[in-house]
Design an enzyme around this catalytic site. Structure first.
Site, PDB file in Angstrom:
ATOM      1  N   ALA A 176       0.832  -1.204   0.000  1.00 17.32           N
ATOM      2  CA  ALA A 176       0.000   0.000   0.000  1.00 17.32           C
ATOM      3  C   ALA A 176       0.866   1.254   0.000  1.00 17.32           C
ATOM      4  O   ALA A 176       2.095   1.197   0.095  1.00 17.32           O
ATOM      5  CB  ALA A 176      -0.919  -0.011   1.217  1.00 17.32           C
TER       6      ALA A 176
ATOM      7  N   GLY B 119      -0.968  -5.575   0.434  1.00 19.30           N
ATOM      8  CA  GLY B 119      -2.101  -5.427  -0.473  1.00 19.30           C
ATOM      9  C   GLY B 119      -1.868  -6.052  -1.826  1.00 19.30           C
ATOM     10  O   GLY B 119      -2.822  -6.460  -2.499  1.00 19.30           O
TER      11      GLY B 119
ATOM     12  N   GLU C 161      -2.664  -9.663  -1.336  1.00 17.94           N
ATOM     13  CA  GLU C 161      -4.121  -9.758  -1.224  1.00 17.94           C
ATOM     14  C   GLU C 161      -4.778  -9.648  -2.597  1.00 17.94           C
ATOM     15  O   GLU C 161      -5.758 -10.342  -2.896  1.00 17.94           O
ATOM     16  CB  GLU C 161      -4.640  -8.671  -0.289  1.00 17.94           C
ATOM     17  CG  GLU C 161      -4.255  -8.919   1.173  1.00 17.94           C
ATOM     18  CD  GLU C 161      -4.610  -7.753   2.068  1.00 17.94           C
ATOM     19  OE1 GLU C 161      -5.386  -7.944   3.017  1.00 17.94           O
ATOM     20  OE2 GLU C 161      -4.098  -6.639   1.820  1.00 17.94           O
TER      21      GLU C 161
ATOM     22  N   GLU D 295       2.487  -6.206   7.342  1.00 16.14           N
ATOM     23  CA  GLU D 295       1.724  -5.141   7.986  1.00 16.14           C
ATOM     24  C   GLU D 295       2.012  -4.970   9.472  1.00 16.14           C
ATOM     25  O   GLU D 295       1.964  -3.845   9.992  1.00 16.14           O
ATOM     26  CB  GLU D 295       0.216  -5.389   7.780  1.00 16.14           C
ATOM     27  CG  GLU D 295      -0.288  -5.096   6.384  1.00 16.14           C
ATOM     28  CD  GLU D 295      -0.187  -6.297   5.448  1.00 16.14           C
ATOM     29  OE1 GLU D 295      -0.826  -6.269   4.385  1.00 16.14           O
ATOM     30  OE2 GLU D 295       0.523  -7.269   5.797  1.00 16.14           O
TER      31      GLU D 295
END
Length: 258
Positions: free
Chosen positions: A64, A109, A112, A132
């Site tokens: 991210a 992300g 993901e 994270e």
């Protein structure tokens, strides 16, 4: 250059994420990915499969945009996550199979996003992880849900709690990816699979994706009903009859997508 762009060749669409140097998933990039897939959906008859990859040599998606986290509060964070969930759902529920061609970094992300794809192929130089917790957060773009379709619970917790990086070979062993290629060859492998899918009966492929995605969270009896409804719905199609006739007549089928 657009943050996400696509091209279609021989019924295969290639979607490329272009946010150098690491293809970080800031809000504009996520929205660009969503728009690319929505545009492809409007012209879905021109393709039979999609390959999703990251531009440049460093990353599929490295994660991210961390700078945006500083000013977040609970309300704005919730809005951000819910919007991201919608973007990821557009990729996951796309009409045709989506194959991730992963090289370099595939973190947070980005991993993901890869888990929203139907199949993941990785270059030997690829690296995976959920880092994270190093920022005192956790995977929030569907990672705590989708990862459990692929990883054992203990293995997933190990990755999330430690925040450590794993290699492409480990990702293959864990079940996060389906194939590891030599460096520089992952796009060729992904395109080979995409073109193979494109030669199959398109109605059958699309219905299979729908059945698989719907059934993974359903009890057995409900899943069987979904499966039988979708399968039976194909029985009136030209392509189902053509596939059977071609098999009997020992020739290649000519599918029309209807």
């Amino acid at each position: 250059m657009a943050l996400a762009q696509y091209e279609i060749t021989d019924q295969v669409a290639i979607v490329t994420i272009n946010n150098p140097p690491l293809n970080a998933l800031d809000v504009p990039t996520k929205l660009a990915i969503e728009e690319a897939f929505l545009e492809l959906d409007r012209i879905r008859d021109q393709m039979r499969a999609v390959v999703l990859t990251g531009g440049g040599e460093k990353a599929f998606v490295a994660g991210a945009d961390i700078k945006a986290f500083v000013d977040l509060e609970p309300e704005s964070a919730k809005r951000r996550l819910m919007r991201s969930h919608k973007v990821y759902e557009v990729v996951e529920s796309f009409h045709w199979p989506v194959i991730a061609a992963i090289h370099g970094f595939c973190f947070g992300g980005g991993l993901e996003l890869a888990l929203c794809c139907d199949v993941r192929y990785a270059s030997r130089d690829a690296q995976f992880g959920f880092p994270e917790v190093k920022l005192s957060i956790f995977p929030g773009n569907g990672g705590t849900v989708r990862s459990q379709y692929f990883l054992g619970l203990g293995r997933f917790k190990e990755m999330v709690y430690s925040g450590e990086t794993i290699s492409s070979e480990q990702a293959l062993q864990y079940g996060l990816v389906e194939k590891v290629t030599e460096s520089g060859q992952v796009m060729d492998a992904a395109l080979e699979l995409a073109h193979k899918i494109a030669r199959r009966g398109p109605l059958g492929v699309a219905a299979a994706k729908k059945a698989i995605n719907r059934n993974r969270d359903l009890p057995l009896q409900q899943g069987l009903e979904v499966e039988s409804d979708l399968w039976a719905g194909l029985s009136l199609s030209h392509d189902m009859k053509e596939g059977a006739k071609a098999f009997i007549e020992k020739r290649k089928p000519k599918y029309l997508g209807k």
